[in-house]
Design a protein around this motif. Structure first.
Motif, PDB file in Angstrom:
ATOM      1  N   ILE A 177       2.554   6.002  -2.883  1.00  0.00           N
ATOM      2  CA  ILE A 177       3.563   6.955  -3.352  1.00  0.00           C
ATOM      3  C   ILE A 177       3.536   7.024  -4.870  1.00  0.00           C
ATOM      4  O   ILE A 177       3.551   8.091  -5.474  1.00  0.00           O
ATOM      5  CB  ILE A 177       4.970   6.553  -2.863  1.00  0.00           C
ATOM      6  CG1 ILE A 177       5.021   6.595  -1.340  1.00  0.00           C
ATOM      7  CG2 ILE A 177       6.017   7.481  -3.433  1.00  0.00           C
ATOM      8  CD1 ILE A 177       6.308   6.050  -0.776  1.00  0.00           C
ATOM      9  N   HIS A 178       3.465   5.841  -5.488  1.00  0.00           N
ATOM     10  CA  HIS A 178       3.425   5.801  -6.945  1.00  0.00           C
ATOM     11  C   HIS A 178       2.241   6.591  -7.480  1.00  0.00           C
ATOM     12  O   HIS A 178       2.376   7.420  -8.381  1.00  0.00           O
ATOM     13  CB  HIS A 178       3.349   4.340  -7.403  1.00  0.00           C
ATOM     14  CG  HIS A 178       3.285   4.185  -8.893  1.00  0.00           C
ATOM     15  ND1 HIS A 178       2.186   3.668  -9.519  1.00  0.00           N
ATOM     16  CD2 HIS A 178       4.167   4.492  -9.865  1.00  0.00           C
ATOM     17  CE1 HIS A 178       2.396   3.666 -10.826  1.00  0.00           C
ATOM     18  NE2 HIS A 178       3.581   4.155 -11.058  1.00  0.00           N
ATOM     19  N   LEU A 179       1.065   6.353  -6.896  1.00  0.00           N
ATOM     20  CA  LEU A 179      -0.147   6.976  -7.419  1.00  0.00           C
ATOM     21  C   LEU A 179      -0.166   8.479  -7.188  1.00  0.00           C
ATOM     22  O   LEU A 179      -0.680   9.230  -8.014  1.00  0.00           O
ATOM     23  CB  LEU A 179      -1.387   6.338  -6.785  1.00  0.00           C
ATOM     24  CG  LEU A 179      -1.667   4.899  -7.207  1.00  0.00           C
ATOM     25  CD1 LEU A 179      -2.846   4.337  -6.434  1.00  0.00           C
ATOM     26  CD2 LEU A 179      -1.952   4.834  -8.690  1.00  0.00           C
ATOM     27  N   LEU A 184       3.990   1.711  -1.022  1.00  0.00           N
ATOM     28  CA  LEU A 184       4.652   1.911  -2.317  1.00  0.00           C
ATOM     29  C   LEU A 184       3.662   2.375  -3.376  1.00  0.00           C
ATOM     30  O   LEU A 184       3.921   3.299  -4.135  1.00  0.00           O
ATOM     31  CB  LEU A 184       5.334   0.611  -2.753  1.00  0.00           C
ATOM     32  CG  LEU A 184       6.580   0.225  -1.950  1.00  0.00           C
ATOM     33  CD1 LEU A 184       6.965  -1.212  -2.228  1.00  0.00           C
ATOM     34  CD2 LEU A 184       7.725   1.156  -2.293  1.00  0.00           C
ATOM     35  N   SER A 185       2.499   1.715  -3.369  1.00  0.00           N
ATOM     36  CA  SER A 185       1.518   2.046  -4.389  1.00  0.00           C
ATOM     37  C   SER A 185       0.973   3.457  -4.180  1.00  0.00           C
ATOM     38  O   SER A 185       0.749   4.193  -5.149  1.00  0.00           O
ATOM     39  CB  SER A 185       0.398   1.016  -4.349  1.00  0.00           C
ATOM     40  OG  SER A 185      -0.613   1.384  -5.199  1.00  0.00           O
ATOM     41  N   VAL A 210      -3.699   6.716 -14.813  1.00  0.00           N
ATOM     42  CA  VAL A 210      -3.513   5.586 -13.909  1.00  0.00           C
ATOM     43  C   VAL A 210      -4.423   5.730 -12.691  1.00  0.00           C
ATOM     44  O   VAL A 210      -5.068   4.776 -12.244  1.00  0.00           O
ATOM     45  CB  VAL A 210      -2.040   5.490 -13.468  1.00  0.00           C
ATOM     46  CG1 VAL A 210      -1.844   4.299 -12.548  1.00  0.00           C
ATOM     47  CG2 VAL A 210      -1.138   5.372 -14.669  1.00  0.00           C
ATOM     48  N   TYR A 243       4.118   9.842  -8.880  1.00  0.00           N
ATOM     49  CA  TYR A 243       4.661   9.553 -10.202  1.00  0.00           C
ATOM     50  C   TYR A 243       3.607   9.341 -11.269  1.00  0.00           C
ATOM     51  O   TYR A 243       3.790   9.740 -12.409  1.00  0.00           O
ATOM     52  CB  TYR A 243       5.549   8.296 -10.145  1.00  0.00           C
ATOM     53  CG  TYR A 243       6.841   8.494  -9.400  1.00  0.00           C
ATOM     54  CD1 TYR A 243       7.896   9.170  -9.991  1.00  0.00           C
ATOM     55  CD2 TYR A 243       7.005   7.995  -8.123  1.00  0.00           C
ATOM     56  CE1 TYR A 243       9.089   9.342  -9.318  1.00  0.00           C
ATOM     57  CE2 TYR A 243       8.199   8.159  -7.442  1.00  0.00           C
ATOM     58  CZ  TYR A 243       9.237   8.833  -8.047  1.00  0.00           C
ATOM     59  OH  TYR A 243      10.405   9.006  -7.384  1.00  0.00           O
ATOM     60  N   THR A 270      16.776  14.541  -6.092  1.00  0.00           N
ATOM     61  CA  THR A 270      15.961  13.787  -7.037  1.00  0.00           C
ATOM     62  C   THR A 270      14.577  13.607  -6.413  1.00  0.00           C
ATOM     63  O   THR A 270      14.383  13.797  -5.215  1.00  0.00           O
ATOM     64  CB  THR A 270      16.544  12.395  -7.319  1.00  0.00           C
ATOM     65  OG1 THR A 270      16.597  11.675  -6.100  1.00  0.00           O
ATOM     66  CG2 THR A 270      17.939  12.499  -7.907  1.00  0.00           C
ATOM     67  N   HIS A 271      13.621  13.240  -7.264  1.00  0.00           N
ATOM     68  CA  HIS A 271      12.256  13.074  -6.774  1.00  0.00           C
ATOM     69  C   HIS A 271      12.182  12.032  -5.662  1.00  0.00           C
ATOM     70  O   HIS A 271      11.477  12.180  -4.672  1.00  0.00           O
ATOM     71  CB  HIS A 271      11.350  12.683  -7.945  1.00  0.00           C
ATOM     72  CG  HIS A 271       9.918  13.035  -7.701  1.00  0.00           C
ATOM     73  ND1 HIS A 271       9.046  13.311  -8.699  1.00  0.00           N
ATOM     74  CD2 HIS A 271       9.229  13.166  -6.547  1.00  0.00           C
ATOM     75  CE1 HIS A 271       7.866  13.588  -8.178  1.00  0.00           C
ATOM     76  NE2 HIS A 271       7.946  13.514  -6.884  1.00  0.00           N
ATOM     77  N   TRP A 272      12.948  10.955  -5.824  1.00  0.00           N
ATOM     78  CA  TRP A 272      12.925   9.920  -4.802  1.00  0.00           C
ATOM     79  C   TRP A 272      13.489  10.426  -3.478  1.00  0.00           C
ATOM     80  O   TRP A 272      12.992  10.076  -2.402  1.00  0.00           O
ATOM     81  CB  TRP A 272      13.697   8.684  -5.271  1.00  0.00           C
ATOM     82  CG  TRP A 272      13.847   7.689  -4.182  1.00  0.00           C
ATOM     83  CD1 TRP A 272      14.978   7.348  -3.522  1.00  0.00           C
ATOM     84  CD2 TRP A 272      12.793   6.928  -3.587  1.00  0.00           C
ATOM     85  NE1 TRP A 272      14.715   6.430  -2.555  1.00  0.00           N
ATOM     86  CE2 TRP A 272      13.373   6.146  -2.573  1.00  0.00           C
ATOM     87  CE3 TRP A 272      11.409   6.835  -3.822  1.00  0.00           C
ATOM     88  CZ2 TRP A 272      12.626   5.282  -1.775  1.00  0.00           C
ATOM     89  CZ3 TRP A 272      10.666   5.983  -3.032  1.00  0.00           C
ATOM     90  CH2 TRP A 272      11.267   5.211  -2.029  1.00  0.00           C
ATOM     91  N   MET A 273      14.529  11.279  -3.542  1.00  0.00           N
ATOM     92  CA  MET A 273      15.080  11.831  -2.301  1.00  0.00           C
ATOM     93  C   MET A 273      14.053  12.699  -1.595  1.00  0.00           C
ATOM     94  O   MET A 273      13.949  12.701  -0.359  1.00  0.00           O
ATOM     95  CB  MET A 273      16.342  12.643  -2.607  1.00  0.00           C
ATOM     96  CG  MET A 273      17.531  11.763  -2.951  1.00  0.00           C
ATOM     97  SD  MET A 273      18.910  12.738  -3.520  1.00  0.00           S
ATOM     98  CE  MET A 273      19.463  13.451  -1.984  1.00  0.00           C
ATOM     99  N   CYS A 292       0.826  -1.205   0.000  1.00  0.00           N
ATOM    100  CA  CYS A 292       0.000   0.000   0.000  1.00  0.00           C
ATOM    101  C   CYS A 292       0.858   1.251   0.000  1.00  0.00           C
ATOM    102  O   CYS A 292       0.574   2.204  -0.728  1.00  0.00           O
ATOM    103  CB  CYS A 292      -0.907   0.027   1.222  1.00  0.00           C
ATOM    104  SG  CYS A 292      -2.207  -1.151   1.135  1.00  0.00           S
ATOM    105  N   LYS A 348      11.808  10.318   0.128  1.00  0.00           N
ATOM    106  CA  LYS A 348      12.437   9.621   1.257  1.00  0.00           C
ATOM    107  C   LYS A 348      12.658  10.564   2.442  1.00  0.00           C
ATOM    108  O   LYS A 348      12.374  10.214   3.587  1.00  0.00           O
ATOM    109  CB  LYS A 348      13.777   9.029   0.787  1.00  0.00           C
ATOM    110  CG  LYS A 348      14.299   7.935   1.679  1.00  0.00           C
ATOM    111  CD  LYS A 348      15.435   7.185   0.995  1.00  0.00           C
ATOM    112  CE  LYS A 348      16.682   8.012   0.917  1.00  0.00           C
ATOM    113  NZ  LYS A 348      17.842   7.232   0.431  1.00  0.00           N
TER     114      LYS A 348
END
Lengths: 285, 238
Positions: B34-36, B31-32, B44, B39, B132-135, B29, B138
């Protein structure tokens, strides 16, 4: 950290996150596929249109009309009762109490907590109250228990929609001389009719699909109920009981019943989506 | 019949099933979500919203049937032999797997809301510093959303704790203190559901079962109050 490492880390997590989303999508598709794949073969018109006949539970003739109709009676009754209580409460919270922020927050908080209470606890509660009044398991007892269980869902879903109504609407109607109740039922209700419909359908879906709360209170019978004081069969319990049978034909029927329930739920979900779009046109922005 | 009852095996079974469900559903959940929210393209989200709604609307008995048809054989035929055990598949792990899928829509919905309440400026400021976007996710988003994530998980936990029919159908229902995920268990809601019929024939049995319901109610309400309060604080602060 070097830029390359950072980029690699980002890429890795993007892939994992994408996979997580895919897993959720696949889970739903897999559930629907498994149910349809196993059950469609056993679905027949007889299954939907007949009552269980002698030897039904040993794989002989009959259908589950008793459970289908029983579930529809139960869920309709409960939804109607719940909206009779739920709509006024939601309107009251949003119109009469809107200045008293603390009280409104407290009410919402309580309703959210009530939403979280497991249905088996509602079932056990309903059962104890029934015993206290000396009632037998019946359609009425089941309806009341399910009503209790869906009222928080109903109120909070309507409430969430009413929260989005602009405050200016309330102020302008009041300034035109209408009473708060007129504002509530003539303006707010019309403004939120799509939300109310969605809430009604959502509650209906919950009511028709829940097994734990009706297990104690509604009982099970092979006949159609002719009055509120008779026990009633319900679809979830029909699936549950037939699946626990060791006989293959009966199990097949459990799968078929599961298809019927799934289709009902999918139709409800579709209708609520369509109706939400349809009523959106009449909304004052 | 001495009129004494013990609930230890049932409470332990409930804990096992619930914790496994959360361990499986929680990361997926998160991960999803964050993705939704970070990104994914709008299309989607437009696909996933109905998916989440339908998943949330499927009755628990259907999840149970799915568990019996798909999960139980899978656990029995593949997971069991993996650990060198021959089992029927009716086990705590099956219950946890089915429950995990059931609580995914609840947790995911709350998590998406939580990530949406975080102001976009925070992201923009951090991005402008060269991250970066991931940083950003995080170091900023996850930290900011932490109370919301905890409360989403504990709401999922309490939902899993009270789930009855689906778990009852796949978990095996053997009264024994489970010591591993591949053994059958007998959670509290299943105990109540299976035994209400005999409730009145054994002296004081009804009180014992009602106590089980009370335990369930108290735990669920506690979890709910804590997590709702956390969410309330998050929403007030933003």
């Amino acid at each position: 950290m070097k830029l390359g490492v950072r980029k690699a880390e980002e890429l890795f997590f993007r892939v994992v996150m994408f996979l997580a989303t895919t897993v959720i999508l696949l889970a739903l598709l897999m559930i629907i596929f498994t149910i349809l794949h196993k059950g469609l073969a056993a679905v027949s018109w007889k299954m939907i249109s007949q009552l269980p006949k002698g030897g039904f539970y040993f794989g002989k003739e009959g259908g589950i009309l008793n459970a289908i109709l029983g579930s529809i009676y139960l869920a309709s009754g409960a939804s109607i009762l719940a909206i009779l209580f739920g709509l006024p409460v939601a309107l009251y919270i949003n119109i009469h109490l809107h200045k008293n922020k603390r009280l409104v927050t407290a009410i919402r908080f309580m309703l959210d907590v009530m939403w979280g209470i497991p249905s088996i606890v509602y079932g056990a509660f309903g059962f104890t109250v029934m015993l206290f009044f000396g009632m037998r398991s019946s359609l009425l007892a089941g309806m009341l228990t399910v009503t209790l269980f869906i009222i928080p869902i109903m109120i909070r879903s309507i409430d969430e929609v009413m929260k989005t109504v602009p405050k200016g609407l309330l102020e302008s109607t009041l300034s035109l001389g209408s009473t708060k109740s007129e504002t509530a039922y003539r303006v707010y209700f019309k403004q939120c009719i799509s939300g109310v419909t969605t809430a009604l359908l959502l509650s209906f879906g919950r009511a028709i699909g829940d097994a734990a709360s009706v297990l104690f209170t509604t009982g099970y019978t092979d006949n159609l109920p002719t009055s509120l004081s008779e026990p009633t069969a319900t679809l979830p319990l029909a699936i549950f009981f037939q699946l626990s049978s060791p006989i293959a034909e009966v199990k097949e029927r459990a799968y078929a019943s599961a298809v019927i329930l799934t289709v009902i739920i999918l139709i409800i979900s579709l209708v609520s989506r369509v109706s939400a779009r349809k009523y959106l046109k009449h909304k004052i922005k | 019949m001495s009129g004494q009852f013990g609930m230890y095996p049932f409470i332990i079974s409930s804990l096992w099933v619930t914790v496994i469900a959360l361990l499986l559903a929680g990361p997926v959940c998160l991960l999803s979500a964050i993705h939704l929210t970070q990104y994914a393209r709008p299309i989607v989200l437009r696909i996933m919203h109905p998916v989440i709604d339908i998943l949330a609307g499927i009755p628990s008995v259907i999840f149970g049937v799915w568990g019996v048809l798909a999960i139980v054989p899978f656990v029995g035929d593949h997971i069991g032999p993996l650990f060198g055990k021959s089992i029927t598949g009716y086990s705590i792990l099956s219950g946890g797997l089915v429950l995990a899928v059931m609580i995914i829509p609840f947790i995911l919905n709350i998590l998406i809301e939580v990530f949406r309440t975080i102001p976009e400026e925070l992201t923009e400021v951090t991005l402008s510093l060269g991250a970066t976007h991931w940083m950003v996710i995080k170091h900023v988003l996850l930290r900011k959303a932490f109370p919301g994530i905890i409360s989403a998980f504990s709401l999922g936990l309490s939902r899993a704790f009270g789930e009855t029919i689906a778990v009852l159908m796949v978990v095996g229902n053997v009264t024994r203190i489970p010591t591993g995920a591949l053994q059958p268990g007998y959670p509290l809601p299943a105990l109540i559901a299976n035994n209400y019929g005999e409730m009145l024939s054994i002296p004081r049995y009804d009180s014992a079962l009602m106590l089980a319901a009370l335990v369930l109610l108290v735990i669920v309400i506690l979890f709910n109050i804590i997590s709702r309060w956390l969410i309330f604080r998050v929403e007030r602060n933003t």
